[in-house]
Write a protein that holds these residues in place. Structure first.
Motif, PDB file in Angstrom:
ATOM      1  N   SER A  11      56.817  29.868 -84.097  1.00 14.84           N
ATOM      2  CA  SER A  11      56.366  30.005 -82.714  1.00 14.84           C
ATOM      3  C   SER A  11      54.868  30.269 -82.663  1.00 14.84           C
ATOM      4  O   SER A  11      54.225  30.547 -83.686  1.00 14.84           O
ATOM      5  N   ALA A  12      54.321  30.256 -81.464  1.00 19.28           N
ATOM      6  CA  ALA A  12      52.903  30.578 -81.290  1.00 19.28           C
ATOM      7  C   ALA A  12      52.626  32.012 -81.724  1.00 19.28           C
ATOM      8  O   ALA A  12      51.601  32.299 -82.358  1.00 19.28           O
ATOM      9  N   ALA A  13      53.509  32.911 -81.377  1.00 15.95           N
ATOM     10  CA  ALA A  13      53.308  34.311 -81.770  1.00 15.95           C
ATOM     11  C   ALA A  13      53.296  34.455 -83.282  1.00 15.95           C
ATOM     12  O   ALA A  13      52.486  35.208 -83.845  1.00 15.95           O
ATOM     13  N   GLU A  14      54.197  33.757 -83.944  1.00 13.95           N
ATOM     14  CA  GLU A  14      54.228  33.804 -85.415  1.00 13.95           C
ATOM     15  C   GLU A  14      52.952  33.231 -86.004  1.00 13.95           C
ATOM     16  O   GLU A  14      52.414  33.737 -86.997  1.00 13.95           O
ATOM     17  N   PHE A  15      52.446  32.181 -85.398  1.00 11.29           N
ATOM     18  CA  PHE A  15      51.186  31.604 -85.863  1.00 11.29           C
ATOM     19  C   PHE A  15      50.072  32.643 -85.768  1.00 11.29           C
ATOM     20  O   PHE A  15      49.311  32.855 -86.723  1.00 11.29           O
ATOM     21  N   THR A  27      47.501  26.002 -77.665  1.00 11.67           N
ATOM     22  CA  THR A  27      47.570  25.461 -76.319  1.00 11.67           C
ATOM     23  C   THR A  27      48.864  24.665 -76.175  1.00 11.67           C
ATOM     24  O   THR A  27      49.716  24.695 -77.059  1.00 11.67           O
ATOM     25  N   ALA A  28      48.993  23.943 -75.080  1.00 15.87           N
ATOM     26  CA  ALA A  28      50.234  23.195 -74.828  1.00 15.87           C
ATOM     27  C   ALA A  28      50.485  22.109 -75.857  1.00 15.87           C
ATOM     28  O   ALA A  28      51.612  21.649 -76.003  1.00 15.87           O
ATOM     29  N   VAL A  74      46.387  21.036 -84.660  1.00 11.07           N
ATOM     30  CA  VAL A  74      47.659  20.793 -85.346  1.00 11.07           C
ATOM     31  C   VAL A  74      48.649  20.442 -84.239  1.00 11.07           C
ATOM     32  O   VAL A  74      49.243  21.326 -83.627  1.00 11.07           O
ATOM     33  N   PRO A  75      48.806  19.158 -83.934  1.00 12.86           N
ATOM     34  CA  PRO A  75      49.587  18.781 -82.752  1.00 12.86           C
ATOM     35  C   PRO A  75      51.073  19.015 -82.939  1.00 12.86           C
ATOM     36  O   PRO A  75      51.605  18.943 -84.052  1.00 12.86           O
ATOM     37  N   TYR A  76      51.725  19.298 -81.836  1.00  9.64           N
ATOM     38  CA  TYR A  76      53.186  19.377 -81.856  1.00  9.64           C
ATOM     39  C   TYR A  76      53.749  17.993 -82.151  1.00  9.64           C
ATOM     40  O   TYR A  76      53.540  17.050 -81.397  1.00  9.64           O
ATOM     41  N   ARG A  77      54.458  17.868 -83.244  1.00  6.53           N
ATOM     42  CA  ARG A  77      55.191  16.643 -83.522  1.00  6.53           C
ATOM     43  C   ARG A  77      56.682  16.855 -83.306  1.00  6.53           C
ATOM     44  O   ARG A  77      57.465  15.918 -83.358  1.00  6.53           O
ATOM     45  N   ASN A  78      57.033  18.105 -83.063  1.00  3.35           N
ATOM     46  CA  ASN A  78      58.390  18.503 -82.697  1.00  3.35           C
ATOM     47  C   ASN A  78      58.248  19.465 -81.528  1.00  3.35           C
ATOM     48  O   ASN A  78      57.530  20.469 -81.640  1.00  3.35           O
ATOM     49  N   ARG A 108      36.704  27.641 -76.215  1.00  3.77           N
ATOM     50  CA  ARG A 108      36.643  26.212 -75.943  1.00  3.77           C
ATOM     51  C   ARG A 108      37.957  25.445 -76.086  1.00  3.77           C
ATOM     52  O   ARG A 108      38.115  24.399 -75.443  1.00  3.77           O
ATOM     53  N   PRO A 109      38.900  25.851 -76.907  1.00  6.99           N
ATOM     54  CA  PRO A 109      40.125  25.052 -77.026  1.00  6.99           C
ATOM     55  C   PRO A 109      40.845  24.910 -75.692  1.00  6.99           C
ATOM     56  O   PRO A 109      40.949  25.870 -74.914  1.00  6.99           O
ATOM     57  N   GLN A 110      41.337  23.723 -75.429  1.00  3.79           N
ATOM     58  CA  GLN A 110      42.137  23.477 -74.236  1.00  3.79           C
ATOM     59  C   GLN A 110      42.913  22.190 -74.416  1.00  3.79           C
ATOM     60  O   GLN A 110      42.620  21.393 -75.300  1.00  3.79           O
ATOM     61  N   SER A 111      43.920  21.990 -73.586  1.00  5.58           N
ATOM     62  CA  SER A 111      44.614  20.716 -73.507  1.00  5.58           C
ATOM     63  C   SER A 111      44.923  20.453 -72.053  1.00  5.58           C
ATOM     64  O   SER A 111      45.116  21.391 -71.267  1.00  5.58           O
ATOM     65  N   ILE A 112      44.928  19.209 -71.678  1.00  6.58           N
ATOM     66  CA  ILE A 112      45.170  18.815 -70.297  1.00  6.58           C
ATOM     67  C   ILE A 112      46.556  18.205 -70.186  1.00  6.58           C
ATOM     68  O   ILE A 112      46.899  17.292 -70.940  1.00  6.58           O
ATOM     69  N   GLY A 113      47.332  18.702 -69.271  1.00  2.00           N
ATOM     70  CA  GLY A 113      48.637  18.129 -68.994  1.00  2.00           C
ATOM     71  C   GLY A 113      48.730  17.708 -67.544  1.00  2.00           C
ATOM     72  O   GLY A 113      48.109  18.324 -66.668  1.00  2.00           O
ATOM     73  N   ILE A 114      49.457  16.672 -67.292  1.00  2.00           N
ATOM     74  CA  ILE A 114      49.654  16.194 -65.925  1.00  2.00           C
ATOM     75  C   ILE A 114      51.126  16.328 -65.575  1.00  2.00           C
ATOM     76  O   ILE A 114      51.993  15.779 -66.257  1.00  2.00           O
TER      77      ILE A 114
END
Length: 222
Positions: A11-15, A27-28, A74-78, A108-114
């Motif tokens: 999870s993000a918390a574990e990371f 991020t997302a 490190v993108p989510y692939r799952n 600065r890190p961010q991701s854009i979702g629609i």
């Protein structure tokens, strides 16, 4: 994302509990860090260490090099979680960046979702995956196969009245690909709204009347 029981995902918390990842944020789209630079050459110096760390830890990162800095993801692939090897990879990259005197900017890190609002009885995802050249991701989302564009999430609105959607995209594609993209979107349930400007662009609508313009003029103007 929450905790996960799969041993190869965290999870993000574990990371964030792992050592050496203070430069990183989740991020997302997954963990990422932005290391600032004063030139393209300075930013690119981090590429070789990133590749070495990726091979060492079995991680598949995305790297975006700009004169202002380098973005490492490190993108989510799952959709269920982050690769368990991501913290070790991130720590190695941060150490290499520090040795190169590249300073992380965690703001600065961010991701854009629609978020696409769709009628409760409509399924607009097949149309958008065809029109944008995306792929389904999980049960409700869609992603750019190369992860360059924003991730989409499709949310039904209960009790709404079918009308023109509140989302619009301009999709710029190579001129020799535009008509095939239009045809794919129409075959996936879209409809043609206006082709009077074709082949510069076609205006389409999804099954729930969300607008998409497939545009090729940027590939041909002089």
């Amino acid at each position: 994302m929450g905790e996960t029981s799969e041993p190869d995902l965290i999870s993000a918390a574990e990371f964030h509990r792992a050592p050496g990842v203070a430069d990183w944020r989740v991020t997302a789209t997954g963990p990422q860090s932005v290391f600032t630079a004063s030139s393209l050459t300075e930013a690119a110096a981090l590429i070789a260490p990133i590749v070495a760390a990726a091979e060492q830890f079995g991680v598949l990162p995305d790297v975006d090099v700009r004169p202002e800095g380098i973005v490492v993801r490190v993108p989510y692939r799952n959709p269920e979680g982050i690769p368990a090897a991501a913290p070790a990879f991130a720590a190695a990259v941060s150490q290499a960046a520090a040795e190169l005197q590249l300073v992380a900017d965690p703001s600065r890190p961010q991701s854009i979702g629609i978020y696409v609002a769709q009628h409760s009885q409509a399924d607009a995802r097949p149309f958008f995956t065809a029109a944008l050249g995306y792929e389904p991701f999980g049960d409700t989302d869609a992603v750019d196969p190369l992860r360059c564009g924003p991730q989409l999430a499709f949310n039904p609105i209960t009790g709404d009245i079918p009308a023109r959607g509140r989302t619009h995209f301009d999709v710029f594609v190579p001129a020799d690909q535009a008509k095939a993209r239009v045809d794919a979107a129409l075959a996936a349930g879209g409809r043609l709204v206006d082709d009077s400007y074709a082949p510069a662009w076609w205006s389409l609508a999804s099954p729930d009347n969300h607008g998409v313009d497939i545009a090729s003029w940027t590939d041909t103007y002089d």
